[in-house]
Design an enzyme around this catalytic site. Sequence first.
Site, mmCIF file in Angstrom:
data_model
loop_
_atom_site.group_PDB
_atom_site.id
_atom_site.type_symbol
_atom_site.label_atom_id
_atom_site.label_comp_id
_atom_site.label_asym_id
_atom_site.label_seq_id
_atom_site.Cartn_x
_atom_site.Cartn_y
_atom_site.Cartn_z
ATOM 1 N N HIS A 1 43.240 31.618 28.906
ATOM 2 C CA HIS A 1 42.889 31.072 30.213
ATOM 3 C C HIS A 1 43.734 31.828 31.235
ATOM 4 O O HIS A 1 44.969 31.708 31.235
ATOM 5 C CB HIS A 1 43.180 29.574 30.274
ATOM 6 N N ASP B 1 31.953 31.093 38.069
ATOM 7 C CA ASP B 1 30.993 31.346 39.150
ATOM 8 C C ASP B 1 30.432 32.760 39.153
ATOM 9 O O ASP B 1 29.826 33.187 40.143
ATOM 10 C CB ASP B 1 31.615 31.038 40.522
ATOM 11 N N SER C 1 37.549 45.774 28.523
ATOM 12 C CA SER C 1 36.748 44.837 27.735
ATOM 13 C C SER C 1 35.288 45.279 27.727
ATOM 14 O O SER C 1 34.388 44.554 28.115
ATOM 15 C CB SER C 1 36.899 43.416 28.268
#
Length: 437
Positions: free
Chosen positions: A175, A227, A311
């Site tokens: 997180h 979002d 990534s």
Amino acid sequence: MKLNPLSACPLLLLGALSPHLMAEEAGGFLEDSHLVRTQRNFYFHRNLLNNPGGQNYREEWAHGMMLDFASGYTRGTVGLGIDAYANLGLKLDSSRARTGTDLLPVDSRGEPEDEYSEVGAAVKLRVSRSELKYGSQAPMNPVFGTGNARLFTPMAIGFSLNSREVDDLLLDAGHFTAGNDGNSTNNDGALKALYAQVETRRVDYAGFGWTPSDSTSLTAYTSRFDDIWRQYYAGASQRLVLDDERALTFDLNLYRTLDEGQKLAGEIDNTTWSASARYSQGPHGVTLAYQRVHGDEPFDYLGFDRQSGTSIFLANSVQVLDFNAPNERSWQLRYDLDLAAFGVPGLSFMSRYISGDHIDDSHYQGGPNGAYGRYGDDGKRWERDIELRYVVQSGAARDLSLRLRQASIRSTEEVARADTADNNELRVIVEYPLQLL
């Protein structure tokens, strides 16, 4: 967490005192500590060929000094520890007219800074074979990887949890709420969708990696960029040993990305995958790869204020381009050579050519929040990379490495405007890690 850049000196002092502290304090915290000092010298030259009205010539030279400390854990059922680092970057050559390589930060007038520094740390807690960490970190996984393509590694700030309670199985979750570029001292920078360049203040991910044998691995992850998108990843690798000299390695990577929440990057419905096969025989290796984007927007991934993360576990994401444009399909042919077999241990050579076509975003329906550039309806491009690397194998300079990387890319006009302008570039990287503890 980031501290005032001027406070880098205390950590450097800690590095000098660590051997004495270790002698004075008992327990696993210092017994298992590691302190590594790394010097990195980076020259970057890029000549843009079709950047009308923009900066066509970029050239910078910088030197970085990194000190990385990783403690062991205090003894007991619950172990506590700390990881910390200090970075100092120095300008060796640059100017306002030649910036833009992201090696050095620039001031409000566009002038490259003479030097910059930062300190970061993370506290960690271990129970059995599981570790919880909070602070400045550099995760590396298919949906949230920070990378190391410039002088320093971009860092992300947040929580991570890694567990290896079962042999051959890694459980991984995180997180994160902020980050900073490798050329920045900002302690509260944004996490972004790299190509859309829109910010998110929360990224969550979870996944696993399973390696039932040395030749087989399976990986699966899911992530949420608040979002912006939800992203899912699956990967597999298999190595087949044919005999003492020959082997085949197969890799498959698959991403599925869908818009989420307020859709800050617009509508996203993207499936991207790659497959590769590598044949090795003695010192030689030949790789053939194919990559495909199914979607009217690019495949997107983690970015920071200016720099990219890593990534993107796709075969054709290479030195400059990612070959991730809308509906793009691309092929790669790569050759590797280990010159140890010819009497030069530590010397290796690599060359690859990637060609992409079928780029088409004419049906892009991003809506009012659509954030991607327009690639046109018949785009093509290619990239050629050549790399020579030497690592000293023994003696006082052991692990000193010299890396020469040359790349050239060419694209059709609309693709070059939307992504990366045609250019020729050269990178020279000298790195010397030295373990102090």
